[in-house]
Design an enzyme around this catalytic site. Structure first.
Site, short mmCIF file in Angstrom:
data_model
loop_
_atom_site.label_atom_id
_atom_site.label_comp_id
_atom_site.label_asym_id
_atom_site.label_seq_id
_atom_site.Cartn_x
_atom_site.Cartn_y
_atom_site.Cartn_z
N ARG B 62 0.49 -1.23 -0.21
CA ARG B 62 -0.27 0.72 0.14
C ARG B 62 0.78 1.50 -0.01
O ARG B 62 0.48 2.25 0.34
CB ARG B 62 -0.58 -0.40 1.01
CG ARG B 62 -1.85 0.83 0.91
CD ARG B 62 -2.77 0.52 2.45
NE ARG B 62 -1.62 0.54 3.41
CZ ARG B 62 -2.40 -0.20 4.53
NH1 ARG B 62 -3.49 -1.18 4.86
NH2 ARG B 62 -1.39 -0.36 5.63
N LYS B 169 3.26 -19.69 8.82
CA LYS B 169 2.83 -19.20 9.81
C LYS B 169 2.17 -18.04 10.20
O LYS B 169 2.78 -17.56 9.98
CB LYS B 169 3.72 -20.53 11.14
CG LYS B 169 4.52 -19.26 11.53
CD LYS B 169 5.20 -20.00 12.44
CE LYS B 169 5.97 -19.02 13.17
NZ LYS B 169 7.03 -19.51 14.62
N HIS B 199 9.97 -22.68 8.07
CA HIS B 199 11.13 -23.29 8.13
C HIS B 199 12.54 -23.86 8.59
O HIS B 199 13.04 -23.76 8.36
CB HIS B 199 11.69 -21.12 8.23
CG HIS B 199 12.35 -20.91 9.68
ND1 HIS B 199 10.91 -20.51 10.08
CD2 HIS B 199 13.10 -21.36 10.19
CE1 HIS B 199 11.11 -20.19 11.05
NE2 HIS B 199 12.44 -20.85 11.62
N LYS B 203 15.40 -26.62 7.48
CA LYS B 203 17.50 -26.69 7.58
C LYS B 203 17.75 -27.82 7.77
O LYS B 203 17.30 -29.23 7.59
CB LYS B 203 17.10 -26.17 9.17
CG LYS B 203 17.00 -25.09 9.65
CD LYS B 203 16.61 -24.73 11.20
CE LYS B 203 16.61 -23.28 11.70
NZ LYS B 203 17.78 -22.40 10.77
N ASP B 256 2.09 -20.73 18.11
CA ASP B 256 3.45 -20.17 18.27
C ASP B 256 4.40 -20.83 17.31
O ASP B 256 5.06 -20.92 16.12
CB ASP B 256 4.46 -18.68 18.84
CG ASP B 256 5.04 -17.76 17.75
OD1 ASP B 256 4.23 -17.45 15.99
OD2 ASP B 256 5.75 -17.30 18.52
N HIS B 261 6.70 -25.84 14.10
CA HIS B 261 7.74 -26.73 14.41
C HIS B 261 8.67 -27.86 15.23
O HIS B 261 8.52 -28.92 15.15
CB HIS B 261 8.30 -25.59 15.33
CG HIS B 261 8.73 -23.93 14.54
ND1 HIS B 261 8.45 -23.65 13.25
CD2 HIS B 261 8.78 -22.62 14.74
CE1 HIS B 261 8.29 -22.91 12.73
NE2 HIS B 261 8.53 -21.75 14.20
N LYS B 359 9.81 -17.94 25.86
CA LYS B 359 10.63 -16.34 25.39
C LYS B 359 11.60 -16.20 26.48
O LYS B 359 11.80 -16.20 27.44
CB LYS B 359 10.04 -15.31 24.81
CG LYS B 359 9.40 -15.64 23.64
CD LYS B 359 8.50 -14.85 22.83
CE LYS B 359 8.14 -14.75 21.04
NZ LYS B 359 9.57 -15.03 20.42
#
Lengths: 303, 507
Positions: B62, B169, B199, B203, B256, B261, B359
């Site tokens: 945009r 994702k 991703h 690997k 998440d 994963h 985290k």
């Protein structure tokens, strides 16, 4: 780097173990032994290339400098690990009678039960497979383009002496060209009626490319001359028009094909470390190179 | 089919796969994903000579930009994040194929312009009508965008052409939304043309799980409930949510990371040998694992969740999750999640798989640890084996890719004393420019139409089916347990393993 003068294989091997212990990593994932045979003046550059390649292939690199065969035998070595190397390294200088028995120095230093590759960065023996050092390796890498004498005939001589496991960096240099040409025929599944390779007057790679194309396509492949660098153009004739890849500057090529706009494509000449890393990726016999070498000899003999 | 290409030979393994003529349309050009991963990967592929001559990249956003403004964005992204050296001539030939189309996702004129741009590129650059649409945008917009692509004839390839769509994702936030999302995509693109990027699957180490398991003879005999005690799969980050509050709040660690994963890693570790190394056979085996995965009956004692608090992490003072900008003070979003999964097959009967992610944990690490049972009999005295724990085989996914084996060894000296030692294998290639980054590999696979490394919608749905009850359970439980930043998670995570007589590895 630890300097060892007047030394022998078992002292060099002991120094490898000490260097590892000093580095604090008693077990390292080395995958092969790479022997480099070079004259004194080329050794440094060759070791540098091996250092770069060792990051992809952690290996024990044994640089062997063969000195004069006259006089008393002397073995000296610089041994080290770490410092940018993906493995460990020894640069071994031989002088005197031992020069003719270099394999006796190298054999005890090969990593147990793992592959051995040997590389002659400049001049290679006429028959690498029967060379005493060459016989230790299952992968023997020559570089006809860097031969210090007889450059024009070096390639065909290596092809004549071909034995399973031999390979030449002139062949490695061709991979991007061959990939593009194969991709071109993927996109244009047309019958090729003729082809031409234009390159510097002396170009072992170009000779191999001519042999490969003529072997695979079963057509006459012409050889044109230019000022280089390296190969400057390859064209393949089809009934719908030519497929052409031209590269005047050794970096960027133009790809032209029937009914399609011309397209630029990066086709950079690669440096020795990249070539060496590709060569070490596979250690079994290269069947396509074998067939190409055979065909090159046939073409040469037919005149 | 036409005659085989005479220049191709299955023996000729030097020849890389180069994608055929094609281009890519990138939606969401200003996002982190585009700038840090997609754009550098495209440049690196071009630099390695793996992109077709004339490859073109169209940006859609945009912004009121010209082609050169877009090129500047890509240029900066490449300079900063590419792995291979910047080469002017590669950049020049690549940037000739950059176009920018400005507009909203519901703007018909903009999509008309996009179609004209694609047609123009076919004529000018020879992209051959083959286009990949990379949706680096929030999933809420997927429907609008693919609908527009269909409406403006961009989703329909001509004869011998292809159109593919690439999504990242999250693939939904529960089973129902995942199904909706899939229906949205499937309504426009056939399932073989939808590429979901996880991703992790690109690997080296992850692909090496298959090589290690199925190319060797020494691991497979012990790869079962007879020898394996349990499996721990960890993905830890040392950072907080950073600027991703908008995305993260309400999603949380389980959605998440675990859903995609960790469950994919679990599937690769637990699956049976595939019939062949192709997309269909791999998917079949992974799907079987995910279908036989079950949660324990009591979720309160077998799961854990937490939220990071202010504290010190790695020598830096950091704020807590609820102090982050854009996060509500009473947010119930978890930043740490751990679950227990049982794979109900004969091979894995009674072997729990513990999955955890979080985290602001101790350090950034992703690994799979297969922990073995103790030797059934030890002919040593109790004191000799005090320091001996269980053997383990650890697949280190990132960083420092490789494998570690832990086993007992005698401590040098006159006394018989046995202690754990580690044996490491490191990937020499993983830190060189020579080895392709996961995104490079995956983008190349999209352009080649080679799908083994992409999860299919069946796998996505099975993963949600497994995870949904956990999230529902948590939602009833109020707020997550706090844990101090820079530690390895809340006390309940330790307790969850302690109940089974086990402990988490410190990865």
């Amino acid at each position: 780097m630890i300097e060892l003068t007047d030394t022998n294989s078992s002292q060099i091997a002991a120094e490898f173990v000490r260097a590892r212990t000093r580095a604090g990593s008693p077990a390292m994932g080395m995958v092969m032994t790479l022997i480099i045979v070079a004259p004194e003046e080329d050794a440094e550059e060759a070791m540098f290339a091996a250092k770069r390649a060792s990051r992809e292939h952690p290996s024990r690199v044994l640089g062997v400098i063969l000195g004069e065969t006259r006089g008393t035998s002397r073995v000296s070595a610089q041994v080290g690990s770490g410092d940018g190397w993906g493995g460990e390294t020894a640069l071994i200088r031989l002088e005197g009678e031992v020069v003719e028995h270099a394999e006796s120095v190298v054999l005890p230093l090969l990593l147990p039960d793992s592959p051995v590759a040997i590389w002659w960065p400049t001049t290679a023996p006429a028959d690498p497979a029967s060379d005493p050092l060459g016989a230790l390796a299952q992968r023997r890498i020559t570089d006809s383009a860097s031969a210090s004498r007889g450059k024009a005939s070096a390639m065909v001589n290596q092809c004549r002496a071909y034995a399973p496991g031999n390979t030449d960096l002139s062949w490695t240099r061709l991979t991007p060209w061959r990939a593009l040409l194969a991709a071109a025929l993927d996109q244009h599944p047309l019958e090729v009626t003729g082809a031409k390779v234009t390159a510097e007057r002396v170009s072992p790679s170009a000779d191999l490319l001519v042999a490969w194309l003529s072997d695979r396509l079963g057509v006459e492949v012409a050889r044109g001359h230019s000022d280089g660098p390296g190969i400057t153009e390859v064209s393949m004739e089809t009934e719908e028009g030519p497929i052409r890849i031209s590269r005047a500057d050794g970096r960027l090529a133009t790809f032209s094909s029937p009914h399609r706009p011309n397209r630029p494509v990066a086709l950079k000449r690669r440096e020795i470390p990249a070539l060496l890393a590709e060569e070490l990726r596979r250690l079994d016999e290269d069947d396509v190179y074998a067939a190409t070498a055979k065909h090159l000899v046939e073409m040469e003999d037919a005149g | 089919m036409s005659a085989p290409n005479p220049l191709r030979d299955p023996q000729d393994r030097r020849l890389p796969r180069i994608a055929g003529p094609c281009g890519m349309v990138l939606f969401g050009v200003t996002g982190d994903l585009s700038r840090k991963k997609v754009m550098p990967a495209i440049y690196d592929l071009a630099n390695r000579g793996l992109l077709p001559p004339g490859f073109s990249l169209v940006g859609f956003a945009r912004r009121d930009w010209e082609d050169q403004d877009f090129a500047q964005i890509v240029h900066d992204a490449v300079k900063e994040h590419a792995r291979t050296p910047f080469r002017e001539e590669v950049w020049n030939q690549l940037s000739e194929g950059f176009r920018f189309v400005s507009g909203n996702f519901d703007d018909d004129d903009a999509f008309d312009q996009l179609r004209r741009t694609v047609e123009e590129l076919d004529a000018l650059r020879g992209t051959g009508g083959n286009m990949a649409f990379y949706l680096a945008i929030p999933p809420a917009f997927f429907g609008t965008v693919v609908g527009q692509l269909k409406e403006h004839g961009l989703a329909d390839p001509g004869p011998e052409q292809w159109r593919r769509v690439v999504v990242e994702k999250p693939f939904g936030h529960d089973l129902e939304s995942a199904r909706e999302l899939n229906e949205t995509l499937a309504g426009v693109f056939p399932s073989g043309s939808v590429f979901r990027i996880d991703h992790y699957l690109g690997k080296e180490t992850v692909q090496n799980i298959l090589a290690m398991r199925f190319a060797n003879n020494m691991f497979e005999p012990i790869w079962n409930a007879n020898y394996v005690d349990h499996v721990q799969i960890t993905m830890a980050e040392d950072i907080g949510i950073g600027g991703r509050a908008g995305y993260y709040d309400g999603i949380g660690a389980a959605r998440d990371v675990i859903q995609n994963h960790l469950l994919q890693l679990m599937a690769l570790v637990a699956m049976e040998e595939p019939v062949a190394f192709d997309a269909e056979s791999l998917r079949l085996e992974k799907q079987k694992v995910l279908a036989s995965a079950k949660l324990p009956p009591r979720l309160d004692t077998t799961t854990a969740r937490g939220q990071y608090q202010a504290g010190w992490a790695g020598g830096q003072k950091v704020i807590g999750f609820t102090d982050e900008e854009g996060i509500a003070k009473d947010s119930a979003t978890e930043t740490f999640a751990a679950i227990t999964v049982h794979v109900e097959t004969r091979r894995w009967a009674g072997v729990p798989f513990y999955l955890r992610t979080g985290k602001r944990l101790g350090r950034r690490v992703t690994e799979v640890a297969v922990v073995f049972k103790r030797a059934p009999h030890l002919p040593f005295t109790q004191t000799a084996t005090e320091d001996l724990t269980q053997n383990a085989l650890v697949i280190r996914v990132q960083p420092d890719e490789g494998m570690t084996m832990r086993f007992g060894s005698k401590v040098p000296g006159t006394a018989m004393e046995i202690r754990d030692v580690n044996m490491d294998f490191a990937y020499g290639g993983s830190f060189t420019e020579a080895s392709a980054e996961a995104y490079e590999r995956l983008i190349l696979d999209v352009l080649l139409g080679d799908p083994p490394l992409f999860p299919r919608h069946e796998e996505v749905e099975l993963s949600w089916k497994l995870l949904d009850p956990v999230i529902e359970h948590w939602e009833k439980e109020g707020r997550p347990e706090p844990y101090e930043s820079g530690t390895w998670g809340p006390a309940s995570a330790e307790a969850m393993l302690a109940r089974d007589g086990r402990t988490w590895r410190r990865p």
